[in-house]
Design an enzyme around this catalytic site. Sequence first.
Site, PDB file in Angstrom:
ATOM      1  N   SER A 142       4.184 -60.080 115.930  1.00  0.00           N
ATOM      2  CA  SER A 142       4.668 -61.309 116.750  1.00  0.00           C
ATOM      3  C   SER A 142       6.353 -60.447 117.195  1.00  0.00           C
ATOM      4  O   SER A 142       6.263 -59.601 117.943  1.00  0.00           O
ATOM      5  CB  SER A 142       5.471 -62.267 115.690  1.00  0.00           C
ATOM      6  OG  SER A 142       5.994 -63.386 116.344  1.00  0.00           O
ATOM      7  N   ASP A 166      -0.561 -66.163 116.232  1.00  0.00           N
ATOM      8  CA  ASP A 166       0.533 -65.279 115.888  1.00  0.00           C
ATOM      9  C   ASP A 166       0.319 -64.470 114.658  1.00  0.00           C
ATOM     10  O   ASP A 166      -0.445 -64.882 113.618  1.00  0.00           O
ATOM     11  CB  ASP A 166       1.812 -66.234 115.461  1.00  0.00           C
ATOM     12  CG  ASP A 166       2.949 -65.398 115.240  1.00  0.00           C
ATOM     13  OD1 ASP A 166       3.105 -64.539 114.244  1.00  0.00           O
ATOM     14  OD2 ASP A 166       3.999 -65.583 115.993  1.00  0.00           O
TER      15      ASP A 166
END
Length: 285
Positions: A40, A161
Amino acid sequence: MNNETGLVLEGGGMRGVFTSGVLEYLLDNEIVFPNVVGVSAGACNAASYISRQRGRNKATTIDYSDHPEYISFKRLFKVGELFNMDLIFDQIPNVENPFDYEAFFGSPQKLYVGVTDCISGDTVYYEKQQLGHDFNLLLRASSSLPMVAPPITYKDRTYLDGGISDPIPINHSIEQGNKKHVVVLTQQKGYQKKPAKRGMWYFRRKFQQFPGLIDIVQNRSKIYNNTLAHIEQLEREGQALVIRPESLFNVTRLERKRDRLEALYDHGYYQMKQHREELERFIEA
């Protein structure tokens, strides 16, 4: 630095400006980690660290924090995307604040970017040299949280993610053969993630075609807290050095207040500076 030391970067949305400050200190002092693992926001920050672009992480986050399209609830309701991913992963790196792809791919440093497979719930890692022109797409996938960004399809797999399934990627650093790990966290000491309860019925309904994703989100707090415990054990054994904020300056994952973001960024720089001698001892031991 020896080839058995890994740099491990947590995500955290806009809290990632703490990591930006840490990495800026490393750049200013020419401290180079041969092996970097990020998910991320951690992976996004790592890119400019490896391309050696001083000030770029700050310029592409804090300087855009008041941009009307950077974070937009209006956009979320219209297209299902809270962060303007086209702006962040296309317009900024290719037009407005060019990313140095040549320096990045020419660097001997390895960067592993983690994404979550929506079907299996597993974390899949790609090393930067595997990706080439697809690098920004995988960064985008690694930063795409469910409910606020659509899934990304890459080579017949669907990703979201990387921090969902592997929030602090210490295990991948170990799997790559690193004996020591410098871990940059974006939460204060003592933080424990609470179980997801509110809205899980809607999440299960919305993502019913992704059973692995549902399972991993339901167990995310346990995964996160167990990973923290593992890192603390490695600290006690002298195998990990942890850099974490002492204060978050009220910065949230979706923070837009520039003064708060700058304070957290400066704090990251200061924290790394304070740990400089400890880092040298850690590496040499």
